[in-house]
Design a protein around this motif. Sequence first.
Motif, PDB file in Angstrom:
ATOM      1  N   VAL A  89      62.894  18.070  16.702  1.00  0.00           N
ATOM      2  CA  VAL A  89      64.309  18.155  16.575  1.00  0.00           C
ATOM      3  C   VAL A  89      64.545  19.338  15.475  1.00  0.00           C
ATOM      4  N   TYR A  90      65.430  20.150  15.888  1.00  0.00           N
ATOM      5  CA  TYR A  90      65.790  21.402  15.160  1.00  0.00           C
ATOM      6  C   TYR A  90      67.216  21.416  14.771  1.00  0.00           C
ATOM      7  N   VAL A  91      67.447  21.623  13.475  1.00  0.00           N
ATOM      8  CA  VAL A  91      68.862  22.019  13.012  1.00  0.00           C
ATOM      9  C   VAL A  91      68.788  23.259  12.239  1.00  0.00           C
ATOM     10  N   ASP A  92      69.806  23.877  12.798  1.00  0.00           N
ATOM     11  CA  ASP A  92      70.038  25.285  12.304  1.00  0.00           C
ATOM     12  C   ASP A  92      68.582  26.184  12.060  1.00  0.00           C
ATOM     13  N   GLY A  93      67.987  25.940  13.012  1.00  0.00           N
ATOM     14  CA  GLY A  93      66.893  26.795  13.312  1.00  0.00           C
ATOM     15  C   GLY A  93      65.585  26.092  12.591  1.00  0.00           C
ATOM     16  N   LYS A  94      65.660  25.069  11.740  1.00  0.00           N
ATOM     17  CA  LYS A  94      64.480  24.318  11.044  1.00  0.00           C
ATOM     18  C   LYS A  94      64.274  23.000  11.455  1.00  0.00           C
ATOM     19  N   VAL A  95      63.194  22.690  11.154  1.00  0.00           N
ATOM     20  CA  VAL A  95      62.613  21.434  11.678  1.00  0.00           C
ATOM     21  C   VAL A  95      62.956  20.060  11.092  1.00  0.00           C
ATOM     22  N   VAL A  96      63.461  19.109  11.715  1.00  0.00           N
ATOM     23  CA  VAL A  96      63.934  17.872  11.063  1.00  0.00           C
ATOM     24  C   VAL A  96      62.678  16.638  11.390  1.00  0.00           C
ATOM     25  N   THR A  97      62.133  16.408  10.633  1.00  0.00           N
ATOM     26  CA  THR A  97      60.797  15.333  10.563  1.00  0.00           C
ATOM     27  C   THR A  97      61.359  14.035  11.128  1.00  0.00           C
ATOM     28  N   VAL A  98      60.817  13.787  12.388  1.00  0.00           N
ATOM     29  CA  VAL A  98      60.931  12.408  13.134  1.00  0.00           C
ATOM     30  C   VAL A  98      60.009  11.247  12.322  1.00  0.00           C
ATOM     31  N   PRO A  99      60.641  10.204  11.576  1.00  0.00           N
ATOM     32  CA  PRO A  99      59.899   9.764  10.715  1.00  0.00           C
ATOM     33  C   PRO A  99      59.128   8.540  11.308  1.00  0.00           C
ATOM     34  N   ALA A 100      58.148   8.045  10.598  1.00  0.00           N
ATOM     35  CA  ALA A 100      57.299   6.904  10.727  1.00  0.00           C
ATOM     36  C   ALA A 100      58.115   5.949  10.766  1.00  0.00           C
ATOM     37  N   LEU A 101      57.736   4.615  11.525  1.00  0.00           N
ATOM     38  CA  LEU A 101      58.010   3.370  11.736  1.00  0.00           C
ATOM     39  C   LEU A 101      59.445   3.150  12.323  1.00  0.00           C
ATOM     40  N   VAL A 102      60.038   4.138  12.893  1.00  0.00           N
ATOM     41  CA  VAL A 102      61.132   3.918  13.863  1.00  0.00           C
ATOM     42  C   VAL A 102      60.899   2.764  14.785  1.00  0.00           C
ATOM     43  N   GLY A 103      61.553   1.862  14.857  1.00  0.00           N
ATOM     44  CA  GLY A 103      61.167   0.823  15.994  1.00  0.00           C
ATOM     45  C   GLY A 103      60.321  -0.124  15.401  1.00  0.00           C
ATOM     46  N   ILE A 104      59.835  -0.220  14.104  1.00  0.00           N
ATOM     47  CA  ILE A 104      59.000  -1.172  13.596  1.00  0.00           C
ATOM     48  C   ILE A 104      59.326  -1.985  12.475  1.00  0.00           C
ATOM     49  N   ASP A 105      59.571  -3.224  12.591  1.00  0.00           N
ATOM     50  CA  ASP A 105      59.902  -3.924  11.326  1.00  0.00           C
ATOM     51  C   ASP A 105      58.849  -4.898  10.885  1.00  0.00           C
ATOM     52  N   GLU A 106      58.294  -4.066   9.805  1.00  0.00           N
ATOM     53  CA  GLU A 106      57.127  -4.670   9.193  1.00  0.00           C
ATOM     54  C   GLU A 106      57.299  -6.115   8.373  1.00  0.00           C
ATOM     55  N   ALA A 107      58.619  -6.220   7.976  1.00  0.00           N
ATOM     56  CA  ALA A 107      59.043  -7.681   7.396  1.00  0.00           C
ATOM     57  C   ALA A 107      58.706  -8.608   8.159  1.00  0.00           C
ATOM     58  N   LYS A 108      59.297  -8.538   9.517  1.00  0.00           N
ATOM     59  CA  LYS A 108      59.034  -9.508  10.513  1.00  0.00           C
ATOM     60  C   LYS A 108      58.133  -9.527  11.532  1.00  0.00           C
ATOM     61  N   GLN A 109      57.177  -8.541  11.154  1.00  0.00           N
ATOM     62  CA  GLN A 109      56.069  -8.302  12.056  1.00  0.00           C
ATOM     63  C   GLN A 109      56.475  -8.051  13.663  1.00  0.00           C
ATOM     64  N   GLN A 110      57.364  -7.344  13.703  1.00  0.00           N
ATOM     65  CA  GLN A 110      57.884  -7.193  15.131  1.00  0.00           C
ATOM     66  C   GLN A 110      58.135  -5.589  15.529  1.00  0.00           C
ATOM     67  N   ILE A 111      57.787  -5.266  16.689  1.00  0.00           N
ATOM     68  CA  ILE A 111      58.017  -4.031  17.176  1.00  0.00           C
ATOM     69  C   ILE A 111      58.657  -3.701  18.673  1.00  0.00           C
ATOM     70  N   SER A 112      59.515  -2.560  18.532  1.00  0.00           N
ATOM     71  CA  SER A 112      60.228  -2.238  19.578  1.00  0.00           C
ATOM     72  C   SER A 112      59.199  -1.708  20.702  1.00  0.00           C
ATOM     73  N   PRO A 113      59.567  -1.513  22.124  1.00  0.00           N
ATOM     74  CA  PRO A 113      58.833  -0.748  22.933  1.00  0.00           C
ATOM     75  C   PRO A 113      58.814   0.689  22.842  1.00  0.00           C
ATOM     76  N   LEU A 114      59.861   1.044  22.178  1.00  0.00           N
ATOM     77  CA  LEU A 114      59.985   2.354  21.589  1.00  0.00           C
ATOM     78  C   LEU A 114      59.711   2.525  20.063  1.00  0.00           C
ATOM     79  N   HIS A 115      58.823   3.099  19.573  1.00  0.00           N
ATOM     80  CA  HIS A 115      58.550   3.271  18.187  1.00  0.00           C
ATOM     81  C   HIS A 115      57.787   4.407  17.885  1.00  0.00           C
ATOM     82  N   THR A 116      57.381   4.858  16.548  1.00  0.00           N
ATOM     83  CA  THR A 116      56.724   5.898  15.985  1.00  0.00           C
ATOM     84  C   THR A 116      56.068   5.081  14.988  1.00  0.00           C
ATOM     85  N   HIS A 117      54.575   5.713  14.980  1.00  0.00           N
ATOM     86  CA  HIS A 117      53.738   5.251  13.965  1.00  0.00           C
ATOM     87  C   HIS A 117      53.600   6.200  12.634  1.00  0.00           C
ATOM     88  N   ASP A 118      53.812   7.330  12.856  1.00  0.00           N
ATOM     89  CA  ASP A 118      53.639   8.327  11.862  1.00  0.00           C
ATOM     90  C   ASP A 118      54.784   9.603  12.010  1.00  0.00           C
TER      91      ASP A 118
END
Length: 209
Positions: A89-118
């Motif tokens: 992802v680029y905004v105004d020519g610069k990189v936006v970090t795709v974050p870790a743990l999108v789609g991962i609910d650590e508190a509930k110990q559940q995970i989406s079919p789409l997710h990031t680890h890092d």
Amino acid sequence: MLKQKRRIAIGVALLAGAMTLAACGSDSSDGKKDAGSTTPAATSGDNKPAASSVSWPAPSDASARAKAAGLPMLGQEGQVLHIHSHLDVYVDGKVVTVPALVGIDEAKQQISPLHTHDTTGVVHIESPVQADFTLGEFMTEWNVPITYNSLGTLKTGGGKELHIFVNGKEQSGNPATLKLTAHAEIAVVYGSAADKVQVPTSYNWPQGL
């Protein structure tokens, strides 16, 4: 209706499987991108694209965002469909970090079919049933929804444009419906025509992904 059928199918598959969450770091990756031949990107001192001041962290309630995207939360990573796409992802020519743990609910110990680890930008698509998953679903899950004329809270117009590339080739149509496919290099580029972005044509996938 199709999303409802898919959620039902996934739920049936889950009832037949174990409900323990697989270790979330098992598929982490550190690949590097291969750049295309477009105009040079803004760079930092180590010759890497400069980081954007825009920051979209992983949502605090992953389960709620998965629901908003029409995605289920699973007790473990699915293995019937197991592929990976890479997102830049680029905004105004610069990189936006795709974050870790999108789609991962650590508190509930559940995970989406789409997710990031890092924060490498690798999107894991791991489902207990065969199904199509889209960029729009992942971006909604990240809480950065994408449309023809918007990226999160950013709007097009006034010289600002939004372009989507897959393996270096610009895509037309609704970006939200873009299918996530195996080893696709997806670049979301927002900004003015004057911004210099070297759009990647591929990603250097680590062995095993």
